[in-house]
Design an enzyme around this catalytic site. Structure first.
Site, PDB file in Angstrom:
ATOM      1  N   SER A 110     -15.379  35.076  11.787  1.00  0.00           N
ATOM      2  CA  SER A 110     -15.991  34.138  12.701  1.00  0.00           C
ATOM      3  C   SER A 110     -16.962  34.782  14.372  1.00  0.00           C
ATOM      4  CB  SER A 110     -15.879  32.605  13.720  1.00  0.00           C
ATOM      5  OG  SER A 110     -16.466  31.620  14.459  1.00  0.00           O
ATOM      6  N   GLU A 204     -22.023  34.093   5.993  1.00  0.00           N
ATOM      7  CA  GLU A 204     -21.272  32.896   6.474  1.00  0.00           C
ATOM      8  C   GLU A 204     -21.576  32.467   8.688  1.00  0.00           C
ATOM      9  OE1 GLU A 204     -18.184  31.740   8.304  1.00  0.00           O
ATOM     10  OE2 GLU A 204     -18.398  33.266   9.209  1.00  0.00           O
ATOM     11  N   HIS A 269     -15.463  29.800   7.327  1.00  0.00           N
ATOM     12  CA  HIS A 269     -15.281  28.586   7.860  1.00  0.00           C
ATOM     13  C   HIS A 269     -14.433  27.668   6.579  1.00  0.00           C
ATOM     14  CE1 HIS A 269     -17.405  29.812  10.971  1.00  0.00           C
ATOM     15  NE2 HIS A 269     -15.998  29.712  11.071  1.00  0.00           N
TER      16      HIS A 269
END
Length: 295
Positions: A110, A204, A269
């Site tokens: 992330s 992503e 995620h």
């Protein structure tokens, strides 16, 4: 360089380089990590009381990360959670001191995408784009894949997706880079960003609307960041709207690059997300949805 593999009895340092970490999720994940036969050293920022969108002031987060790396008893530095803030502390880290200490494993995902590239560039080390332990997505499958990647990396060379499908068919070999799209786009122009030349790019994101994803991809394309890219692996786009619309957007923006591209590889995620080594050389088979990490 490849970092040394983790062994029973080693110490993993849990750090919070970005956002605050919910205490209940820390307590939930500690037994899992201890179950790997390691000691876990929890950083002060991980335990800090939430004060906004950062786990602690920039200098404190940078010091936590630096001290964990310099500790001779620590073999792996693991980010507990993402959020926002990793970029803000990169310039406060004494990279020369870390380099002199020697190789260690760094893992996370992330917002931690920014730190991955910094470790890759400043320390010349492969890192692990892995599920974050202090999140609800750190399920048994994700935890086991991270454990195996730490303890038995040679047995984790083939990463096969059960959901992937070819957006652009074909095979390609390159260095694995990338991670979170928003962090890659916002990192343009920074010393660590580099480019995707000769690389297989992982992408992503989460909770980004289609037009924002379009804007970030367009910025990366117009800047020349994708020039010379060899392949693209698209992960999860959780809460980003209609998946089919996102797929069409990817085909529109990335398809003209003409490189093997796999859709919905299943990392990011989402539950059961695999751990993928950034900085490693790998071969992508977009037709079968498979990454083969090379020795």
């Amino acid at each position: 360089m490849k970092p040394p593999k983790t062994r029973p009895g080693d110490t993993i340092a849990l750090v919070a380089p970005a956002g605050p970490v919910p205490a209940e999720l820390v307590e939930k994940t500690l037994p899992v990590l201890h179950g790997w036969g390691v000691e876990v050293r929890v950083g002060e920022c991980v335990r800090a009381a939430p004060t906004g969108y950062l786990s602690a002031p920039d200098a404190v987060r940078a010091a936590e990360f630096t001290q964990a790396w310099l500790d001779p008893g620590v073999t792996c530095v693991l980010a507990a959670r993402g959020g926002y803030g990793s970029q803000r502390m990169i310039d406060l880290v004494d990279w020369a001191a870390l380099r002199a200490t020697g190789p260690k494993t760094f893992a996370g995902s992330s917002d931690v995408t920014a730190l991955h590239r910094a470790v890759n560039v400043h320390l010349g080390l492969e890192t692990l784009f892995s599920p974050l332990p202090a999140t609800t997505l750190f399920d048994a499958v994700a935890a086991e894949h991270l454990r195996m990647s730490l303890f038995e990396p040679d047995g984790m060379r083939t990463i096969a997706s059960t959901t992937g499908s070819p957006l652009v068919p074909g095979t390609a070999t390159g260095t694995l880079i990338g991670g979170n799209l928003a962090l890659l786009a916002s990192g343009l122009g920074t010393p660590e960003q580099g480019s995707a030349r000769d690389a297989i790019v992982l992408l992503e994101d989460v909770t980004e609307s289609a037009y924002r994803i379009d804007r970030m991809l367009t910025q990366l394309l117009r800047s020349g960041w994708f020039d010379g890219v060899q392949g693209i692996v698209l992960g999860s786009w959780t809460a980003c709207g209609d998946p089919e619309a996102i797929r069409e957007l990817m085909l529109d923006r990335l398809g003209p690059l003409g490189v093997p591209t796999v859709w919905d590889f299943g990392f990011g995620h989402v539950p059961a997300s695999p751990t993928i080594p950034l900085g490693a050389r790998a071969t992508l088979d977009a037709d079968t949805g498979t990454l083969l990490v090379l020795p």
